[in-house]
Motif scaffolding. Structure first.
Motif, PDB file in Angstrom:
ATOM      1  N   SER A   1      20.829  25.707 -67.876  1.00 21.89           N
ATOM      2  CA  SER A   1      20.915  24.931 -69.114  1.00 21.89           C
ATOM      3  C   SER A   1      22.255  25.148 -69.804  1.00 21.89           C
ATOM      4  N   ARG A   2      22.723  26.402 -69.800  1.00 18.95           N
ATOM      5  CA  ARG A   2      24.024  26.687 -70.422  1.00 18.95           C
ATOM      6  C   ARG A   2      25.147  25.962 -69.702  1.00 18.95           C
ATOM      7  N   LEU A   3      25.128  25.993 -68.363  1.00 18.78           N
ATOM      8  CA  LEU A   3      26.177  25.335 -67.596  1.00 18.78           C
ATOM      9  C   LEU A   3      26.128  23.819 -67.783  1.00 18.78           C
ATOM     10  N   ARG A   4      24.931  23.264 -67.790  1.00 18.86           N
ATOM     11  CA  ARG A   4      24.807  21.822 -68.000  1.00 18.86           C
ATOM     12  C   ARG A   4      25.327  21.420 -69.377  1.00 18.86           C
ATOM     13  N   ARG A   5      25.006  22.232 -70.382  1.00 18.26           N
ATOM     14  CA  ARG A   5      25.481  21.943 -71.736  1.00 18.26           C
ATOM     15  C   ARG A   5      27.009  21.988 -71.790  1.00 18.26           C
TER      16      ARG A   5
ATOM     17  N   ALA B   1      31.042  22.191 -60.033  1.00 13.55           N
ATOM     18  CA  ALA B   1      30.768  23.050 -58.879  1.00 13.55           C
ATOM     19  C   ALA B   1      29.819  24.185 -59.257  1.00 13.55           C
ATOM     20  N   ASP B   2      30.013  24.745 -60.466  1.00 16.74           N
ATOM     21  CA  ASP B   2      29.131  25.830 -60.923  1.00 16.74           C
ATOM     22  C   ASP B   2      27.694  25.338 -61.089  1.00 16.74           C
ATOM     23  N   VAL B   3      27.532  24.137 -61.647  1.00 20.37           N
ATOM     24  CA  VAL B   3      26.191  23.568 -61.832  1.00 20.37           C
ATOM     25  C   VAL B   3      25.519  23.359 -60.481  1.00 20.37           C
TER      26      VAL B   3
ATOM     27  N   LEU C   1      18.867  28.655 -58.267  1.00 17.68           N
ATOM     28  CA  LEU C   1      17.576  28.474 -58.919  1.00 17.68           C
ATOM     29  C   LEU C   1      16.506  28.048 -57.911  1.00 17.68           C
ATOM     30  N   GLN C   2      16.854  27.163 -56.996  1.00 16.77           N
ATOM     31  CA  GLN C   2      15.891  26.731 -55.981  1.00 16.77           C
ATOM     32  C   GLN C   2      15.423  27.920 -55.144  1.00 16.77           C
ATOM     33  N   ASN C   3      16.349  28.795 -54.787  1.00 13.99           N
ATOM     34  CA  ASN C   3      15.974  29.986 -54.010  1.00 13.99           C
ATOM     35  C   ASN C   3      15.066  30.908 -54.819  1.00 13.99           C
ATOM     36  N   ALA C   4      15.379  31.056 -56.110  1.00 13.42           N
ATOM     37  CA  ALA C   4      14.553  31.915 -56.974  1.00 13.42           C
ATOM     38  C   ALA C   4      13.148  31.342 -57.125  1.00 13.42           C
TER      39      ALA C   4
END
Length: 304
Positions: A63-67, A159-161, A168-171
């Motif tokens: 969420s932080r990266l998307r923001r 790229a970071d997102v 996140l998918q792996n988690a």
């Protein structure tokens, strides 16, 4: 065991497992369950909590990266808008070969609406201003350096997102696998309890479970809404509770003791002959023929 289905909701599953662990620890000597029963379930429960916390951590980071990406994308639109105004002063507003040489796509002088095209235009404008430094404008903040910096920040965040999406998918996959093992362990524990507890043994409740031969415990009423009708009357309303067959409506004067005023099959009751000008607290208890849930939170109203 139909009376004790395994919860599909993660939060409900963890809560039930915690209750079962506590019941195992408290009643281990009474029920004769193996001393590893609680330990094994507790180990799975700890792993599930850890994996869920990891997923929430990565969700917060996503969420932080998307923001931040959205903020930089808005900045890219402002940068491209300034560059457009600078070039319009040189080339005119109509699209021509000079606009095309500067990198504006689709035969248009407008800032592209598509993210990928905005990102590409930033890179092309940086290259254009490098080749044509006389077309830069420090006053209008339309320069190679600004276009390059904005492009690098925007492409880096994109790229970071994308990278964090994979993390996140792996988690989430790891969490789901852990919860699957937790559910399997919970079923084994419930099966073991079925060997040491009678189907009507009330101690099933100590594990957060329903006695297989008894009625399922109704869900508590979530909230109570009060409406003052005047002339010493209150209308009491509440949402239905799962498994409930009837509801005990209780009231009290502020600071007094709750007493049942009526028992109804539906989700509404009318309390009458209340003292006007007094605050009355009301709560509702969901019930079956033999079982009662915990009381609802109390609501208060001034009697008219």
């Amino acid at each position: 065991m139909a009376t004790n289905p395994t919860p599909t909701n993660d939060t409900e599953l963890l809560h039930l497992c915690g209750q079962v662990v506590q019941g195992c620890l408290e009643l281990e000597s009474e029920t004769g369950t193996q001393d590893t029963t609680a330990a094994l379930l507790q180990e799975r429960l700890r792993s599930a909590h850890a994996d869920l916390a990891e997923v929430e951590k990565h969700k917060a980071e996503r969420s932080r990266l998307r923001r931040e990406l959205r903020e930089w994308d808005m900045e890219s639109e402002r940068v491209l808008g300034r560059c457009r105004l600078r070039l319009a002063a040189l080339f005119g507003n109509g699209f021509n070969d000079q606009w095309e040489a500067a990198g504006f796509p689709d035969g248009s002088t407008m800032v592209p609406e598509v993210f990928a095209k905005r990102l590409a235009l930033l890179a092309q404008l940086a290259a254009y201003f490098t080749a044509k430094p006389e077309h830069e404008s420090q006053d209008m903040r339309a320069t190679t350096a600004i276009c390059e910096m904005t492009h690098q920040s925007l492409s880096g965040l994109r790229a970071d997102v994308d990278h964090h999406k994979s993390i996140l998918q792996n988690a989430v996959q790891k969490k789901n696998a852990t919860l699957k093992l937790l559910r399997q362990r919970l079923r084994r524990v419930i099966g073991e309890l079925g060997l040491v507890l009678a189907a009507d043994d009330v101690r099933w409740r100590r594990f957060g479970l329903n006695p297989p031969a008894g009625e399922p415990l109704p869900e508590p009423v979530a909230q109570v809404t009060l409406t003052a009708l005047g002339q010493g009357s209150l209308r009491v309303q509440w949402p239905p509770a799962l498994q409930a067959l009837r509801y005990h409506v209780q009231s009290r004067m502020m600071g007094g003791e709750f007493a049942t005023r009526s028992t109804v099959p539906g989700t509404e009751a009318l309390l009458q002959d209340l003292p006007p000008g007094e605050f009355i607290e009301v709560r509702v208890i969901a019930a079956t023929a033999q079982e009662e849930a915990a009381p609802s939170p109390a609501s208060a109203a001034l009697v008219g």
